[in-house]
Design a protein around this motif. Sequence first.
Motif, PDB file in Angstrom:
ATOM      1  N   MET A   1      42.945  51.857  40.897  1.00 37.50           N
ATOM      2  CA  MET A   1      41.901  50.846  40.907  1.00 37.50           C
ATOM      3  C   MET A   1      42.257  49.717  39.948  1.00 37.50           C
ATOM      4  N   ARG A   2      41.961  48.497  40.374  1.00 37.82           N
ATOM      5  CA  ARG A   2      42.181  47.333  39.535  1.00 37.82           C
ATOM      6  C   ARG A   2      40.848  46.685  39.179  1.00 37.82           C
ATOM      7  N   ILE A   3      40.794  46.080  38.020  1.00 34.13           N
ATOM      8  CA  ILE A   3      39.621  45.314  37.606  1.00 34.13           C
ATOM      9  C   ILE A   3      40.054  43.869  37.451  1.00 34.13           C
ATOM     10  N   GLN A   4      39.335  42.964  38.107  1.00 35.93           N
ATOM     11  CA  GLN A   4      39.626  41.548  37.912  1.00 35.93           C
ATOM     12  C   GLN A   4      38.379  40.854  37.376  1.00 35.93           C
ATOM     13  N   ALA A   5      38.575  40.073  36.341  1.00 35.93           N
ATOM     14  CA  ALA A   5      37.485  39.341  35.702  1.00 35.93           C
ATOM     15  C   ALA A   5      37.549  37.885  36.152  1.00 35.93           C
ATOM     16  N   ILE A   6      36.445  37.401  36.709  1.00 33.95           N
ATOM     17  CA  ILE A   6      36.370  36.020  37.199  1.00 33.95           C
ATOM     18  C   ILE A   6      35.239  35.331  36.456  1.00 33.95           C
ATOM     19  N   PRO A   7      35.535  34.623  35.379  1.00 34.48           N
ATOM     20  CA  PRO A   7      34.486  34.050  34.526  1.00 34.48           C
ATOM     21  C   PRO A   7      33.907  32.748  35.075  1.00 34.48           C
ATOM     22  N   GLN A   8      33.607  32.749  36.354  1.00 30.52           N
ATOM     23  CA  GLN A   8      33.032  31.556  36.988  1.00 30.52           C
ATOM     24  C   GLN A   8      31.558  31.420  36.624  1.00 30.52           C
ATOM     25  N   TRP A   9      31.142  30.193  36.363  1.00 32.68           N
ATOM     26  CA  TRP A   9      29.743  29.942  36.049  1.00 32.68           C
ATOM     27  C   TRP A   9      29.130  28.858  36.928  1.00 32.68           C
ATOM     28  N   GLN A  10      29.976  28.125  37.674  1.00 35.82           N
ATOM     29  CA  GLN A  10      29.490  26.939  38.378  1.00 35.82           C
ATOM     30  C   GLN A  10      28.553  27.258  39.539  1.00 35.82           C
ATOM     31  N   GLY A  11      28.511  28.527  39.976  1.00 34.70           N
ATOM     32  CA  GLY A  11      27.570  28.901  41.026  1.00 34.70           C
ATOM     33  C   GLY A  11      26.137  28.964  40.546  1.00 34.70           C
ATOM     34  N   ALA A  12      25.945  28.981  39.232  1.00 38.55           N
ATOM     35  CA  ALA A  12      24.602  28.967  38.634  1.00 38.55           C
ATOM     36  C   ALA A  12      24.382  27.605  37.985  1.00 38.55           C
ATOM     37  N   LEU A  13      23.165  27.128  38.033  1.00 36.28           N
ATOM     38  CA  LEU A  13      22.881  25.794  37.485  1.00 36.28           C
ATOM     39  C   LEU A  13      21.999  25.831  36.249  1.00 36.28           C
ATOM     40  N   SER A  14      21.827  26.993  35.633  1.00 36.88           N
ATOM     41  CA  SER A  14      21.038  27.058  34.416  1.00 36.88           C
ATOM     42  C   SER A  14      21.763  26.324  33.293  1.00 36.88           C
ATOM     43  N   ASP A  15      21.003  25.833  32.324  1.00 35.63           N
ATOM     44  CA  ASP A  15      21.559  25.000  31.265  1.00 35.63           C
ATOM     45  C   ASP A  15      22.626  25.724  30.452  1.00 35.63           C
ATOM     46  N   ASP A  16      22.463  27.037  30.297  1.00 34.93           N
ATOM     47  CA  ASP A  16      23.383  27.778  29.434  1.00 34.93           C
ATOM     48  C   ASP A  16      24.408  28.597  30.213  1.00 34.93           C
ATOM     49  N   ALA A  17      24.525  28.367  31.521  1.00 33.62           N
ATOM     50  CA  ALA A  17      25.445  29.168  32.333  1.00 33.62           C
ATOM     51  C   ALA A  17      26.882  29.040  31.863  1.00 33.62           C
ATOM     52  N   ALA A  18      27.313  27.832  31.500  1.00 34.72           N
ATOM     53  CA  ALA A  18      28.700  27.610  31.103  1.00 34.72           C
ATOM     54  C   ALA A  18      29.071  28.385  29.849  1.00 34.72           C
ATOM     55  N   ARG A  19      28.088  28.686  29.048  1.00 36.93           N
ATOM     56  CA  ARG A  19      28.348  29.429  27.811  1.00 36.93           C
ATOM     57  C   ARG A  19      28.183  30.929  28.013  1.00 36.93           C
ATOM     58  N   ARG A  20      27.105  31.337  28.676  1.00 35.55           N
ATOM     59  CA  ARG A  20      26.754  32.749  28.697  1.00 35.55           C
ATOM     60  C   ARG A  20      27.496  33.560  29.756  1.00 35.55           C
ATOM     61  N   LEU A  21      27.707  32.980  30.948  1.00 35.36           N
ATOM     62  CA  LEU A  21      28.312  33.780  32.012  1.00 35.36           C
ATOM     63  C   LEU A  21      29.790  34.079  31.786  1.00 35.36           C
ATOM     64  N   PRO A  22      30.627  33.123  31.373  1.00 31.85           N
ATOM     65  CA  PRO A  22      32.016  33.504  31.091  1.00 31.85           C
ATOM     66  C   PRO A  22      32.134  34.522  29.960  1.00 31.85           C
ATOM     67  N   ALA A  23      31.354  34.344  28.897  1.00 29.00           N
ATOM     68  CA  ALA A  23      31.415  35.296  27.787  1.00 29.00           C
ATOM     69  C   ALA A  23      30.940  36.670  28.226  1.00 29.00           C
ATOM     70  N   GLY A  24      29.853  36.713  28.996  1.00 31.06           N
ATOM     71  CA  GLY A  24      29.349  37.988  29.494  1.00 31.06           C
ATOM     72  C   GLY A  24      30.332  38.666  30.420  1.00 31.06           C
ATOM     73  N   CYS A  25      30.984  37.877  31.260  1.00 32.43           N
ATOM     74  CA  CYS A  25      32.000  38.419  32.166  1.00 32.43           C
ATOM     75  C   CYS A  25      33.114  39.104  31.393  1.00 32.43           C
ATOM     76  N   ARG A  26      33.630  38.427  30.389  1.00 28.80           N
ATOM     77  CA  ARG A  26      34.763  38.987  29.649  1.00 28.80           C
ATOM     78  C   ARG A  26      34.362  40.244  28.877  1.00 28.80           C
ATOM     79  N   ALA A  27      33.160  40.229  28.290  1.00 32.89           N
ATOM     80  CA  ALA A  27      32.701  41.401  27.538  1.00 32.89           C
ATOM     81  C   ALA A  27      32.483  42.591  28.469  1.00 32.89           C
ATOM     82  N   LEU A  28      31.878  42.344  29.627  1.00 31.78           N
ATOM     83  CA  LEU A  28      31.625  43.429  30.569  1.00 31.78           C
ATOM     84  C   LEU A  28      32.925  43.952  31.167  1.00 31.78           C
ATOM     85  N   ALA A  29      33.865  43.061  31.465  1.00 28.21           N
ATOM     86  CA  ALA A  29      35.151  43.504  32.010  1.00 28.21           C
ATOM     87  C   ALA A  29      35.910  44.359  31.000  1.00 28.21           C
TER      88      ALA A  29
END
Length: 292
Positions: A1-29
């Motif tokens: 099994m492989r795990i791939q982390a895709i820290p994309q945030w542009q699909g969400a338009l919330s004000d803090d998406a650019a900060r929170r989603l990439p960081a959350g992605c990397r921590a969860l991965a």
Amino acid sequence: MRIQAIPQWQGALSDDAARRLPAGCRALAALAGEVLGAEVRGVPVVADATATVDGVGHRNALVRNRDAVLAALGPGGPVLTVGGDCGVDLVPVGFARHRYGPELTVAWFDAHADCNTADTTPSGAFHGMVLSALCGRMERRSAPPGRHSGADAPAADAVDRDFDASPAVERGRAVLVGTRVFDPEERRAVAEGLVRHVPPPAEPAAVRDAVADGPVYLHVDLDVLDPAAFDGTRYREPGGLTVDGLVAAIDAASQGRVVGASLTECATTDPVSLRRLVPVLEALGRALEPGR
């Protein structure tokens, strides 16, 4: 099994998406790699914002990210994709549909239906349209400004070539699980049979009955969980699943051959909150285990 982390945030338009989603992605991965004993590979995506085009926010960035994810896919066993916003699953699910054929079922664990289109979206956020795209329904019902005029304007719906899956997930082969927030177009998608729906609490027997035999892809947006069970998402909707309930539902949806899975919309790096997800990661690991 492989795990791939895709820290994309542009699909969400919330004000803090650019900060929170990439960081959350990397921590969860990173946690997924630890729990499942697997290597994590990051997919390089663009970091910038782009304009809304033809009803989709950050369209150009999303297209570039789509191409990067496609380039990162390769031969091998099943992949656990960690996002980022739900739009990260555009390519993995589309690839699975191409590879495994019309019998593919997509179990879509999400508080939201993600079945809007560029015409019906209230926000322009692609993560609320991605399941429509996978079902081949991201078309514009009217000609986009500047593209058609006069006698050459299309009389029928036009395919969105940036996002519409080809081939698309077959009608009724996408199953919403735990979904509890619908816009009008999304209710229509269920009523017309484009997608099916197993509402909360998503009892295992109901999930098992809804997910057909054959190849299965599991999409898990963490907001399917009740905020009391996990509060590390941007969109917290009451009435969701418990962690144990989600694990049981994943196990029930995994009776067929699971050919891929994802975990998306993590907006926290808090270790205590993330550790609540260990049973979910273990369930996805069981589902993706080769030869299961």
